[in-house]
Design an enzyme around this catalytic site. Structure first.
Site, short mmCIF file in Angstrom:
data_model
loop_
_atom_site.label_atom_id
_atom_site.label_comp_id
_atom_site.label_asym_id
_atom_site.label_seq_id
_atom_site.Cartn_x
_atom_site.Cartn_y
_atom_site.Cartn_z
N SER A 1 45.50 56.59 47.12
CA SER A 1 44.42 55.73 47.59
C SER A 1 44.83 54.28 47.37
O SER A 1 45.65 54.00 46.49
CB SER A 1 43.16 56.02 46.78
OG SER A 1 42.22 54.97 46.92
N ALA B 1 42.99 55.49 38.12
CA ALA B 1 43.99 56.03 37.19
C ALA B 1 44.60 57.31 37.76
O ALA B 1 45.83 57.51 37.72
CB ALA B 1 43.36 56.30 35.84
N TYR C 1 39.14 57.09 38.98
CA TYR C 1 39.77 57.43 40.27
C TYR C 1 41.06 56.63 40.45
O TYR C 1 42.08 57.17 40.89
CB TYR C 1 38.77 57.15 41.40
CG TYR C 1 39.23 57.55 42.78
CD1 TYR C 1 39.34 58.90 43.15
CD2 TYR C 1 39.52 56.59 43.75
CE1 TYR C 1 39.73 59.26 44.43
CE2 TYR C 1 39.91 56.95 45.03
CZ TYR C 1 40.01 58.29 45.37
OH TYR C 1 40.41 58.64 46.64
N ASN D 1 46.87 66.78 49.80
CA ASN D 1 45.76 65.92 50.23
C ASN D 1 44.47 66.19 49.48
O ASN D 1 43.63 65.31 49.36
CB ASN D 1 45.56 66.14 51.74
CG ASN D 1 44.21 65.64 52.22
OD1 ASN D 1 44.02 64.44 52.40
ND2 ASN D 1 43.26 66.54 52.39
N ALA E 1 42.41 71.06 53.60
CA ALA E 1 42.48 70.89 55.06
C ALA E 1 41.19 71.34 55.76
O ALA E 1 41.14 71.41 56.98
CB ALA E 1 43.68 71.65 55.63
N SER E 2 40.16 71.63 54.99
CA SER E 2 38.92 72.10 55.61
C SER E 2 38.09 70.95 56.19
O SER E 2 37.26 71.17 57.06
CB SER E 2 38.08 72.88 54.60
OG SER E 2 37.93 72.14 53.40
P1 NAP Z 1 36.75 64.93 51.93
O1 NAP Z 1 36.32 64.75 53.34
O2 NAP Z 1 35.75 64.91 50.83
O3 NAP Z 1 37.60 66.31 51.86
C1 NAP Z 1 38.17 66.69 50.64
C2 NAP Z 1 39.02 67.92 50.87
O4 NAP Z 1 39.64 68.25 49.62
C3 NAP Z 1 38.19 69.11 51.30
O5 NAP Z 1 38.92 69.85 52.27
C4 NAP Z 1 38.06 69.93 50.02
O6 NAP Z 1 38.01 71.33 50.24
C5 NAP Z 1 39.39 69.61 49.36
N1 NAP Z 1 39.37 69.85 47.91
C6 NAP Z 1 38.70 69.17 46.94
N2 NAP Z 1 38.96 69.70 45.74
C7 NAP Z 1 39.79 70.75 45.95
C8 NAP Z 1 40.43 71.70 45.11
N3 NAP Z 1 40.24 71.67 43.78
N4 NAP Z 1 41.24 72.62 45.67
C9 NAP Z 1 41.45 72.65 47.00
N5 NAP Z 1 40.87 71.79 47.86
C10 NAP Z 1 40.05 70.85 47.33
O7 NAP Z 1 37.84 63.84 51.51
P2 NAP Z 1 38.82 62.94 52.39
O8 NAP Z 1 38.19 61.62 52.56
O9 NAP Z 1 39.32 63.68 53.56
O10 NAP Z 1 39.98 62.75 51.30
C11 NAP Z 1 41.23 63.40 51.37
C12 NAP Z 1 42.17 62.73 50.39
O11 NAP Z 1 42.27 61.34 50.71
C13 NAP Z 1 41.69 62.79 48.94
O12 NAP Z 1 42.79 62.98 48.08
C14 NAP Z 1 41.08 61.41 48.71
O13 NAP Z 1 41.09 61.04 47.35
C15 NAP Z 1 41.99 60.56 49.56
N6 NAP Z 1 41.40 59.28 49.99
C16 NAP Z 1 40.30 59.23 50.81
C17 NAP Z 1 39.78 57.99 51.18
C18 NAP Z 1 38.59 57.84 52.08
O14 NAP Z 1 38.12 56.69 52.29
N7 NAP Z 1 38.03 58.89 52.66
C19 NAP Z 1 40.38 56.83 50.71
C20 NAP Z 1 41.49 56.92 49.88
C21 NAP Z 1 41.99 58.15 49.53
P3 NAP Z 1 36.63 72.19 50.27
O15 NAP Z 1 35.61 71.39 51.01
O16 NAP Z 1 37.06 73.43 51.00
O17 NAP Z 1 36.26 72.46 48.85
#
Ligand code: NAP
Length: 245
Positions: free
Chosen positions: A140, A155, A153, A87, A10-11
């Site tokens: 996703s 998978a 990804y 998430n 959630a950061s």
């Molecule tokens: P993002 O901006 O890169 O943020 C990722 C978040 O996940 C950050 O808060 C990060 O925390 C946290 N995180 C990563 N690894 C972690 C771990 N091992 N333990 C705890 N926290 C962890 O990504 P986003 O785009 O918001 O994506 C959020 C979700 O949506 C993900 O599951 C991603 O696969 C999915 N998604 C995103 C998209 C897209 O287009 N953006 C599309 C499809 C699916 P820190 O920064 O504090 O480490």
């Protein structure tokens, strides 16, 4: 009485927007972060300012003890756990499967799949005890249809979909719902590597001719944790502007 949600990752990005959406609705929010402490603190302040109550929960979801500690911290602070949003996630750069190393594969699955398992496993006992709860996993569109140069990804995210469907069947008799959200192209750090030309091509490929905002996904997540979705479980909901239908 205030409801309580724990949101992993959630950061930043979608998780941060979800924290704010729940905050605006007056929820108590466990704000998990792994590396981005300063951003998580800003999210916590924004949740408080919006009318919710935030509790920062540091921890790496790919570690079983740390994932369990997130749940424990949230329940200790707020006395209950009404909803869990899994998430947190990472992606690999686009590459041929033959270039994916063992280490890359393991790191991806540790964060995106193991993290969901560990967090949900820890969250179930309090939810079963209270005979209610809502779990939302974030997969996703690639988990739905598979993407070239995104095999690992796809998978991992496909595993999240199957996990959520099976979980929904298993926990429904305990009054717990589980649904999966599948974002399309959302403007977050995860897509920061894409060039303006790449983003424009993706926008034009999207039937609604727009790219997604973290808020678009956040509101869907909040809905799936609300009483308005009380009869919805085991579903996979795309939030993708029509890119995958
Ligand atoms: P993002 O901006 O890169 O943020 C990722 C978040 O996940 C950050 O808060 C990060 O925390 C946290 N995180 C990563 N690894 C972690 C771990 N091992 N333990 C705890 N926290 C962890 O990504 P986003 O785009 O918001 O994506 C959020 C979700 O949506 C993900 O599951 C991603 O696969 C999915 N998604 C995103 C998209 C897209 O287009 N953006 C599309 C499809 C699916 P820190 O920064 O504090 O480490």
């Amino acid at each position: 009485m205030c409801k309580t949600v724990l949101i992993t990752g959630a950061s930043r990005g979608i998780g941060a927007a979800a924290a704010l959406a729940f905050g605006r609705a007056g929820w108590n929010v466990g704000v998990n972060y792994c590396r981005s402490e300063a951003q998580a603190q800003a999210v916590g302040k924004a949740v408080d300012a919006a009318g919710g109550t935030a509790c920062l929960c540091p921890g790496d979801v790919s570690d079983p003890a740390q994932a369990a500690a997130l749940v424990e911290r949230t329940v200790d602070r707020f006395g209950a756990l009404d909803a869990l949003v899994c998430n947190a996630g990472v992606a690999l750069p686009q590459m041929l499967l033959t270039d994916v190393t063992d280490g890359m594969w393991r790191e991806l699955f540790a964060a995106d799949v193991d993290g969901v398992f560990y967090t949900v496993r820890a969250a179930l006992p309090p939810m079963v005890h209270q005979k209610s709860g809502a779990i939302v996993t974030v997969s996703s569109m690639w988990g739905q249809v598979g993407g070239s140069c995104e095999v690992a990804y796809s998978a991992a995210k496909g595993a999240v979909i199957a996990f959520t469907k099976a979980l929904a069947k298993e926990v429904a008799p305990s009054g717990i719902r589980a649904n999966c959200v599948c974002p399309g192209v959302i403007l977050t750090d995860m897509n920061a590597h894409l060039s303006p030309d790449d983003l424009e091509a993706l926008r034009l490929e999207t039937p609604l001719e727009t790219l997604g905002r973290p808020e678009d996904v956040a509101e869907t997540i909040r809905f799936l944790c609300s009483p308005q979705s009380a009869f919805i479980t085991g579903q996979v909901m795309g939030v993708n502007g029509g890119l995958v239908i």
